[in-house]
Design a protein around this motif. Structure first.
Motif, PDB file in Angstrom:
ATOM      1  N   ILE A  83     -11.670  43.104 -17.091  1.00 21.37           N
ATOM      2  CA  ILE A  83     -11.929  41.857 -16.005  1.00 21.37           C
ATOM      3  C   ILE A  83     -12.139  40.432 -17.203  1.00 21.37           C
ATOM      4  CG2 ILE A  83     -13.438  40.546 -14.457  1.00 21.37           C
ATOM      5  CD1 ILE A  83     -13.791  43.533 -13.239  1.00 21.37           C
ATOM      6  N   LYS A  84     -13.081  40.794 -17.865  1.00 27.50           N
ATOM      7  CA  LYS A  84     -13.417  39.968 -19.059  1.00 27.50           C
ATOM      8  C   LYS A  84     -12.138  39.375 -19.872  1.00 27.50           C
ATOM      9  CE  LYS A  84     -18.284  40.591 -20.254  1.00 27.50           C
ATOM     10  NZ  LYS A  84     -19.086  41.293 -21.176  1.00 27.50           N
ATOM     11  N   SER A  85     -11.311  40.422 -20.200  1.00 23.98           N
ATOM     12  CA  SER A  85     -10.284  40.106 -20.840  1.00 23.98           C
ATOM     13  C   SER A  85      -9.142  39.336 -20.367  1.00 23.98           C
ATOM     14  CB  SER A  85      -9.340  41.587 -21.503  1.00 23.98           C
ATOM     15  OG  SER A  85     -10.429  42.099 -22.210  1.00 23.98           O
ATOM     16  N   LEU A  86      -9.102  39.497 -18.853  1.00 18.56           N
ATOM     17  CA  LEU A  86      -7.777  38.637 -18.349  1.00 18.56           C
ATOM     18  C   LEU A  86      -8.125  37.404 -17.668  1.00 18.56           C
ATOM     19  CD1 LEU A  86      -6.535  41.883 -16.597  1.00 18.56           C
ATOM     20  CD2 LEU A  86      -5.459  40.700 -18.441  1.00 18.56           C
ATOM     21  N   LEU A  87      -9.588  37.088 -17.643  1.00 22.61           N
ATOM     22  CA  LEU A  87      -9.985  35.727 -16.988  1.00 22.61           C
ATOM     23  C   LEU A  87     -10.541  34.933 -17.950  1.00 22.61           C
ATOM     24  CD1 LEU A  87     -11.351  37.284 -13.540  1.00 22.61           C
ATOM     25  CD2 LEU A  87      -9.213  36.343 -13.923  1.00 22.61           C
ATOM     26  N   ASP A  88     -10.606  33.604 -17.451  1.00 20.86           N
ATOM     27  CA  ASP A  88     -11.390  32.553 -18.390  1.00 20.86           C
ATOM     28  C   ASP A  88     -12.726  32.551 -18.478  1.00 20.86           C
ATOM     29  OD1 ASP A  88      -8.798  31.024 -19.531  1.00 20.86           O
ATOM     30  OD2 ASP A  88      -8.561  31.043 -16.908  1.00 20.86           O
ATOM     31  N   GLU A  89     -13.507  33.076 -17.433  1.00 22.15           N
ATOM     32  CA  GLU A  89     -14.718  33.068 -17.409  1.00 22.15           C
ATOM     33  C   GLU A  89     -15.374  34.198 -16.347  1.00 22.15           C
ATOM     34  OE1 GLU A  89     -18.043  29.868 -15.862  1.00 22.15           O
ATOM     35  OE2 GLU A  89     -16.625  29.269 -17.291  1.00 22.15           O
ATOM     36  N   VAL A  90     -15.977  34.730 -16.571  1.00 24.08           N
ATOM     37  CA  VAL A  90     -16.972  35.972 -15.894  1.00 24.08           C
ATOM     38  C   VAL A  90     -18.226  35.942 -16.090  1.00 24.08           C
ATOM     39  CG1 VAL A  90     -16.998  38.459 -15.457  1.00 24.08           C
ATOM     40  CG2 VAL A  90     -14.803  37.427 -16.002  1.00 24.08           C
ATOM     41  N   SER A  91     -19.099  36.016 -15.032  1.00 20.04           N
ATOM     42  CA  SER A  91     -20.598  36.196 -14.935  1.00 20.04           C
ATOM     43  C   SER A  91     -21.067  37.029 -13.715  1.00 20.04           C
ATOM     44  CB  SER A  91     -21.395  34.900 -14.900  1.00 20.04           C
ATOM     45  OG  SER A  91     -20.900  34.141 -13.875  1.00 20.04           O
ATOM     46  N   TYR A  92     -22.149  37.388 -13.936  1.00 16.74           N
ATOM     47  CA  TYR A  92     -22.769  38.511 -12.893  1.00 16.74           C
ATOM     48  C   TYR A  92     -24.046  37.909 -12.449  1.00 16.74           C
ATOM     49  CZ  TYR A  92     -18.995  41.810 -14.470  1.00 16.74           C
ATOM     50  OH  TYR A  92     -18.026  42.345 -14.786  1.00 16.74           O
ATOM     51  N   ASP A  93     -24.428  37.982 -11.188  1.00 18.33           N
ATOM     52  CA  ASP A  93     -25.743  37.891 -10.515  1.00 18.33           C
ATOM     53  C   ASP A  93     -25.739  39.325 -10.064  1.00 18.33           C
ATOM     54  OD1 ASP A  93     -26.187  35.309 -11.233  1.00 18.33           O
ATOM     55  OD2 ASP A  93     -25.207  34.795  -9.181  1.00 18.33           O
ATOM     56  N   THR A  94     -26.896  40.027 -10.592  1.00 16.08           N
ATOM     57  CA  THR A  94     -27.249  41.369 -10.150  1.00 16.08           C
ATOM     58  C   THR A  94     -28.730  41.761  -9.892  1.00 16.08           C
ATOM     59  OG1 THR A  94     -26.484  43.694 -10.643  1.00 16.08           O
ATOM     60  CG2 THR A  94     -27.272  42.275 -12.620  1.00 16.08           C
ATOM     61  N   GLY A  95     -29.046  42.519  -8.956  1.00 17.65           N
ATOM     62  CA  GLY A  95     -30.463  42.794  -8.496  1.00 17.65           C
ATOM     63  C   GLY A  95     -30.159  43.950  -7.644  1.00 17.65           C
ATOM     64  N   GLY A 140     -28.037  43.758  -4.591  1.00 15.95           N
ATOM     65  CA  GLY A 140     -26.337  43.862  -4.885  1.00 15.95           C
ATOM     66  C   GLY A 140     -25.943  43.043  -6.416  1.00 15.95           C
ATOM     67  N   THR A 141     -24.746  42.887  -6.416  1.00 18.55           N
ATOM     68  CA  THR A 141     -24.196  42.223  -7.407  1.00 18.55           C
ATOM     69  C   THR A 141     -22.910  41.489  -6.878  1.00 18.55           C
ATOM     70  OG1 THR A 141     -24.543  44.130  -9.019  1.00 18.55           O
ATOM     71  CG2 THR A 141     -22.776  42.759  -9.755  1.00 18.55           C
ATOM     72  N   THR A 142     -23.140  40.155  -7.452  1.00 17.30           N
ATOM     73  CA  THR A 142     -22.039  39.353  -7.402  1.00 17.30           C
ATOM     74  C   THR A 142     -21.263  38.885  -8.775  1.00 17.30           C
ATOM     75  OG1 THR A 142     -23.240  38.074  -5.600  1.00 17.30           O
ATOM     76  CG2 THR A 142     -21.318  36.829  -6.431  1.00 17.30           C
ATOM     77  N   ILE A 143     -20.070  39.099  -8.592  1.00 16.05           N
ATOM     78  CA  ILE A 143     -19.321  38.792  -9.901  1.00 16.05           C
ATOM     79  C   ILE A 143     -18.440  37.486  -9.613  1.00 16.05           C
ATOM     80  CG2 ILE A 143     -17.224  40.174  -9.236  1.00 16.05           C
ATOM     81  CD1 ILE A 143     -16.500  40.477 -12.320  1.00 16.05           C
ATOM     82  N   HIS A 144     -18.658  36.875 -10.465  1.00 13.56           N
ATOM     83  CA  HIS A 144     -18.095  35.031 -10.360  1.00 13.56           C
ATOM     84  C   HIS A 144     -16.962  35.154 -11.565  1.00 13.56           C
ATOM     85  CE1 HIS A 144     -21.837  33.907  -8.277  1.00 13.56           C
ATOM     86  NE2 HIS A 144     -22.486  34.618  -9.080  1.00 13.56           N
TER      87      HIS A 144
END
Length: 139
Positions: A114-126, A129-133
């Motif tokens: 995922i990190k390799s293919l997109l321009d920006e990736v971040s996570y909110d996790t707890g 649940g987890t949200t990937i942006h």
């Protein structure tokens, strides 16, 4: 500010039958945003991986739990948010699949891909649940 071009939001059950439902959504986005095939396949692989991870790893295939997918596209970027209802995880603790001791493992590549293919990736996790942006630049 860039003009809003495409919006999508839907919740999916955390079951294997939901997995193929994300591709048609992305195909509509491809057509609407006129994304080239080469670029589209990067987006398709990354979003499919994140969606499947939310179903399998986040929600543990529990059909009572939902995966929420939100997509917002403007003339410059596509923003995708995928939220599960799992227990969360620390993406910084996911082993690098390129390391020799991880090469033959049958899991652990998704976060890297995922990190390799997109321009920006971040996570909110707890605990809730987890949200990937994810951000995919159109230019």
């Amino acid at each position: 500010m860039a003009e809003n071009v495409y919006e999508f939001s839907e919740c999916f059950a955390s079951e294997k039958a939901s997995m193929p439902k994300i591709e048609p959504v992305l195909c509509i986005l491809k057509q609407k945003m006129n994304i080239s095939d080469d670029r589209f396949y990067n987006l398709l692989i990354a979003v499919t991986e994140a969606f499947n991870n939310a179903i399998v790893h986040g929600n543990k295939l529990n059909p009572e739990k939902k995966v929420e997918v939100c997509i917002h596209a403007d003339t410059q970027n596509i923003h995708i948010h995928i939220k599960d209802q799992g227990r969360g995880f620390n993406p910084d603790k996911v082993a690098d699949p390129r390391e020799p001791e991880n090469l033959l493992k049958d899991n652990g590549r998704g976060v890297f891909i995922i990190k390799s293919l997109l321009d920006e990736v971040s996570y909110d996790t707890g605990d809730q649940g987890t949200t990937i942006h994810m951000r995919f630049a159109l230019g």
